[in-house]
Design a protein around this motif. Sequence first.
Motif, PDB file in Angstrom:
ATOM      1  N   LEU A 192    -126.517 -45.138  45.025  1.00  0.00           N
ATOM      2  CA  LEU A 192    -125.133 -44.729  44.803  1.00  0.00           C
ATOM      3  C   LEU A 192    -124.800 -44.640  43.319  1.00  0.00           C
ATOM      4  O   LEU A 192    -124.157 -43.690  42.871  1.00  0.00           O
ATOM      5  CB  LEU A 192    -124.194 -45.709  45.500  1.00  0.00           C
ATOM      6  N   MET A 193    -125.250 -45.624  42.526  1.00  0.00           N
ATOM      7  CA  MET A 193    -124.859 -45.697  41.122  1.00  0.00           C
ATOM      8  C   MET A 193    -125.782 -44.897  40.219  1.00  0.00           C
ATOM      9  O   MET A 193    -125.340 -44.382  39.194  1.00  0.00           O
ATOM     10  CB  MET A 193    -124.833 -47.160  40.662  1.00  0.00           C
ATOM     11  N   HIS A 194    -127.083 -44.805  40.578  1.00  0.00           N
ATOM     12  CA  HIS A 194    -128.050 -44.156  39.696  1.00  0.00           C
ATOM     13  C   HIS A 194    -128.756 -42.974  40.343  1.00  0.00           C
ATOM     14  O   HIS A 194    -129.541 -42.298  39.685  1.00  0.00           O
ATOM     15  CB  HIS A 194    -129.100 -45.173  39.226  1.00  0.00           C
ATOM     16  N   GLY A 195    -128.535 -42.750  41.634  1.00  0.00           N
ATOM     17  CA  GLY A 195    -129.157 -41.623  42.302  1.00  0.00           C
ATOM     18  C   GLY A 195    -130.631 -41.818  42.555  1.00  0.00           C
ATOM     19  O   GLY A 195    -131.352 -40.866  42.796  1.00  0.00           O
ATOM     20  N   ASN A 196    -131.132 -43.061  42.497  1.00  0.00           N
ATOM     21  CA  ASN A 196    -132.561 -43.318  42.701  1.00  0.00           C
ATOM     22  C   ASN A 196    -132.694 -44.595  43.497  1.00  0.00           C
ATOM     23  O   ASN A 196    -132.197 -45.646  43.112  1.00  0.00           O
ATOM     24  CB  ASN A 196    -133.279 -43.455  41.354  1.00  0.00           C
ATOM     25  N   VAL A 197    -133.355 -44.540  44.610  1.00  0.00           N
ATOM     26  CA  VAL A 197    -133.499 -45.695  45.481  1.00  0.00           C
ATOM     27  C   VAL A 197    -134.786 -46.451  45.217  1.00  0.00           C
ATOM     28  O   VAL A 197    -134.956 -47.574  45.674  1.00  0.00           O
ATOM     29  CB  VAL A 197    -133.444 -45.251  46.960  1.00  0.00           C
ATOM     30  N   TYR A 198    -135.727 -45.861  44.471  1.00  0.00           N
ATOM     31  CA  TYR A 198    -137.028 -46.480  44.270  1.00  0.00           C
ATOM     32  C   TYR A 198    -136.994 -47.437  43.098  1.00  0.00           C
ATOM     33  O   TYR A 198    -136.280 -47.232  42.111  1.00  0.00           O
ATOM     34  CB  TYR A 198    -138.112 -45.425  44.043  1.00  0.00           C
ATOM     35  N   SER A 199    -137.766 -48.464  43.193  1.00  0.00           N
ATOM     36  CA  SER A 199    -137.919 -49.436  42.112  1.00  0.00           C
ATOM     37  C   SER A 199    -139.319 -50.024  42.200  1.00  0.00           C
ATOM     38  O   SER A 199    -140.138 -49.597  43.000  1.00  0.00           O
ATOM     39  CB  SER A 199    -136.870 -50.548  42.232  1.00  0.00           C
ATOM     40  N   TYR A 200    -139.565 -51.046  41.411  1.00  0.00           N
ATOM     41  CA  TYR A 200    -140.882 -51.688  41.424  1.00  0.00           C
ATOM     42  C   TYR A 200    -141.186 -52.270  42.811  1.00  0.00           C
ATOM     43  O   TYR A 200    -142.312 -52.245  43.280  1.00  0.00           O
ATOM     44  CB  TYR A 200    -140.917 -52.799  40.366  1.00  0.00           C
ATOM     45  N   HIS A 201    -140.155 -52.794  43.462  1.00  0.00           N
ATOM     46  CA  HIS A 201    -140.369 -53.435  44.758  1.00  0.00           C
ATOM     47  C   HIS A 201    -140.212 -52.451  45.906  1.00  0.00           C
ATOM     48  O   HIS A 201    -140.723 -52.692  46.988  1.00  0.00           O
ATOM     49  CB  HIS A 201    -139.374 -54.590  44.936  1.00  0.00           C
ATOM     50  N   ASP A 202    -139.473 -51.357  45.683  1.00  0.00           N
ATOM     51  CA  ASP A 202    -139.159 -50.458  46.790  1.00  0.00           C
ATOM     52  C   ASP A 202    -139.999 -49.198  46.771  1.00  0.00           C
ATOM     53  O   ASP A 202    -139.701 -48.239  47.468  1.00  0.00           O
ATOM     54  CB  ASP A 202    -137.668 -50.066  46.735  1.00  0.00           C
ATOM     55  N   GLY A 203    -141.032 -49.145  45.943  1.00  0.00           N
ATOM     56  CA  GLY A 203    -141.868 -47.953  45.867  1.00  0.00           C
ATOM     57  C   GLY A 203    -142.869 -47.903  47.011  1.00  0.00           C
ATOM     58  O   GLY A 203    -142.701 -48.516  48.065  1.00  0.00           O
ATOM     59  N   GLU A 204    -143.933 -47.175  46.789  1.00  0.00           N
ATOM     60  CA  GLU A 204    -144.951 -47.066  47.828  1.00  0.00           C
ATOM     61  C   GLU A 204    -145.630 -48.406  48.061  1.00  0.00           C
ATOM     62  O   GLU A 204    -145.775 -49.211  47.156  1.00  0.00           O
ATOM     63  CB  GLU A 204    -145.996 -46.020  47.421  1.00  0.00           C
ATOM     64  N   LYS A 205    -146.040 -48.648  49.318  1.00  0.00           N
ATOM     65  CA  LYS A 205    -146.799 -49.840  49.607  1.00  0.00           C
ATOM     66  C   LYS A 205    -148.148 -49.767  48.897  1.00  0.00           C
ATOM     67  O   LYS A 205    -148.698 -48.701  48.660  1.00  0.00           O
ATOM     68  CB  LYS A 205    -146.989 -49.992  51.110  1.00  0.00           C
ATOM     69  N   HIS A 206    -148.656 -50.954  48.564  1.00  0.00           N
ATOM     70  CA  HIS A 206    -149.863 -51.004  47.748  1.00  0.00           C
ATOM     71  C   HIS A 206    -151.036 -50.286  48.428  1.00  0.00           C
ATOM     72  O   HIS A 206    -151.818 -49.604  47.770  1.00  0.00           O
ATOM     73  CB  HIS A 206    -150.232 -52.464  47.483  1.00  0.00           C
ATOM     74  N   GLN A 207    -151.150 -50.409  49.761  1.00  0.00           N
ATOM     75  CA  GLN A 207    -152.289 -49.788  50.423  1.00  0.00           C
ATOM     76  C   GLN A 207    -152.169 -48.267  50.472  1.00  0.00           C
ATOM     77  O   GLN A 207    -153.143 -47.573  50.711  1.00  0.00           O
ATOM     78  CB  GLN A 207    -152.432 -50.341  51.858  1.00  0.00           C
ATOM     79  N   TYR A 208    -150.949 -47.736  50.247  1.00  0.00           N
ATOM     80  CA  TYR A 208    -150.753 -46.290  50.250  1.00  0.00           C
ATOM     81  C   TYR A 208    -150.507 -45.739  48.845  1.00  0.00           C
ATOM     82  O   TYR A 208    -150.157 -44.578  48.687  1.00  0.00           O
ATOM     83  CB  TYR A 208    -149.569 -45.924  51.146  1.00  0.00           C
ATOM     84  N   TYR A 209    -150.662 -46.579  47.827  1.00  0.00           N
ATOM     85  CA  TYR A 209    -150.362 -46.146  46.462  1.00  0.00           C
ATOM     86  C   TYR A 209    -151.419 -45.170  45.966  1.00  0.00           C
ATOM     87  O   TYR A 209    -152.622 -45.413  46.087  1.00  0.00           O
ATOM     88  CB  TYR A 209    -150.296 -47.366  45.538  1.00  0.00           C
ATOM     89  N   ASN A 210    -150.974 -44.062  45.387  1.00  0.00           N
ATOM     90  CA  ASN A 210    -151.861 -43.044  44.848  1.00  0.00           C
ATOM     91  C   ASN A 210    -151.822 -43.132  43.319  1.00  0.00           C
ATOM     92  O   ASN A 210    -150.799 -42.811  42.701  1.00  0.00           O
ATOM     93  CB  ASN A 210    -151.422 -41.650  45.315  1.00  0.00           C
ATOM     94  N   PRO A 211    -152.887 -43.562  42.641  1.00  0.00           N
ATOM     95  CA  PRO A 211    -152.833 -43.780  41.189  1.00  0.00           C
ATOM     96  C   PRO A 211    -152.686 -42.503  40.377  1.00  0.00           C
ATOM     97  O   PRO A 211    -152.353 -42.566  39.199  1.00  0.00           O
ATOM     98  CB  PRO A 211    -154.166 -44.481  40.894  1.00  0.00           C
ATOM     99  N   ILE A 212    -152.968 -41.334  40.935  1.00  0.00           N
ATOM    100  CA  ILE A 212    -152.864 -40.083  40.171  1.00  0.00           C
ATOM    101  C   ILE A 212    -151.659 -39.259  40.602  1.00  0.00           C
ATOM    102  O   ILE A 212    -151.550 -38.094  40.257  1.00  0.00           O
ATOM    103  CB  ILE A 212    -154.153 -39.248  40.313  1.00  0.00           C
ATOM    104  N   LYS A 213    -150.767 -39.875  41.368  1.00  0.00           N
ATOM    105  CA  LYS A 213    -149.595 -39.154  41.835  1.00  0.00           C
ATOM    106  C   LYS A 213    -148.686 -38.813  40.659  1.00  0.00           C
ATOM    107  O   LYS A 213    -148.442 -39.636  39.774  1.00  0.00           O
ATOM    108  CB  LYS A 213    -148.833 -39.998  42.854  1.00  0.00           C
ATOM    109  N   ASN A 214    -148.182 -37.568  40.618  1.00  0.00           N
ATOM    110  CA  ASN A 214    -147.248 -37.081  39.595  1.00  0.00           C
ATOM    111  C   ASN A 214    -147.838 -37.133  38.185  1.00  0.00           C
ATOM    112  O   ASN A 214    -147.105 -37.244  37.200  1.00  0.00           O
ATOM    113  CB  ASN A 214    -145.949 -37.892  39.622  1.00  0.00           C
ATOM    114  N   LYS A 215    -149.170 -37.052  38.064  1.00  0.00           N
ATOM    115  CA  LYS A 215    -149.807 -37.029  36.751  1.00  0.00           C
ATOM    116  C   LYS A 215    -150.442 -35.667  36.511  1.00  0.00           C
ATOM    117  O   LYS A 215    -150.935 -35.029  37.439  1.00  0.00           O
ATOM    118  CB  LYS A 215    -150.876 -38.122  36.638  1.00  0.00           C
ATOM    119  N   GLN A 216    -150.405 -35.244  35.257  1.00  0.00           N
ATOM    120  CA  GLN A 216    -151.002 -33.976  34.880  1.00  0.00           C
ATOM    121  C   GLN A 216    -152.527 -34.112  34.826  1.00  0.00           C
ATOM    122  O   GLN A 216    -153.068 -35.194  34.588  1.00  0.00           O
ATOM    123  CB  GLN A 216    -150.459 -33.505  33.525  1.00  0.00           C
TER     124      GLN A 216
END
Length: 246
Positions: free
Chosen positions: A209-233
Amino acid sequence: MDNDLWSFDTGYFKLKTARQKKRLQKEDSEKQLRALHKLENKLWREKQNLPFVPLEIPYQKGWVRTFRLRDDVARSNQAEFYQTLLKKINTKDFCNDKSFLRKKRGKRKKGYEPKEQWLRTFTEEEWSNPKLKITEQEKQHFFLKEYPMSHSKCIKKRYTFIEPWRYVFQIKPHMITHAKLVDEVLEQQMQQLENRIERHHLYPKIRKLMHGNVYSYHDGEKHQYYNPIKNKQLPDIIWEAMKGIL
């Protein structure tokens, strides 16, 4: 037939549609979330503004390292100039050990290495800011230096002091002589507010509501589904892979 003809008759009222009720519920919910966010910031500011009080028995907490004038510079005619400049570019570093060593970084590196510490540098935005306290005479002792960034191929430019050799390290005990005043009532209010927000899982909704972003360090992808090259050039991926090999 116009239904509004009966708008002012006795006992007449308009029923809200399901869509209107849902919108009003959402607006009321957002209003409450804003109030919680506002109250949280208010309590946090009150805690930050609490004064420091002196301790009855000061204690040492590690060591602090700063810069001082080199002995021959302190005896020269320009000692006052460089001492005044040092107050503006001096930095502090803290360590539990007086040796100021840290573990070497890297998978195959073992042992310890000295901690690095530099005098303060200035970005181009800070350098052009009229509020900068560096005088024109002092600015003549700086130059624009390029620093390659370790995580990418970008280069940042910062104004750096030309003669860092004029200053040397000095290490002193880091003495704690004051502590921030503790307000038990304020701490209780903050804890109650935090418990209420966490109990109803409101932090993601407040951030969205305040910042338009729901993701944070704790609310991001689960560790087992984390993609280390996601959104990287692609160049950044190749560069990181090369560093890993080397």
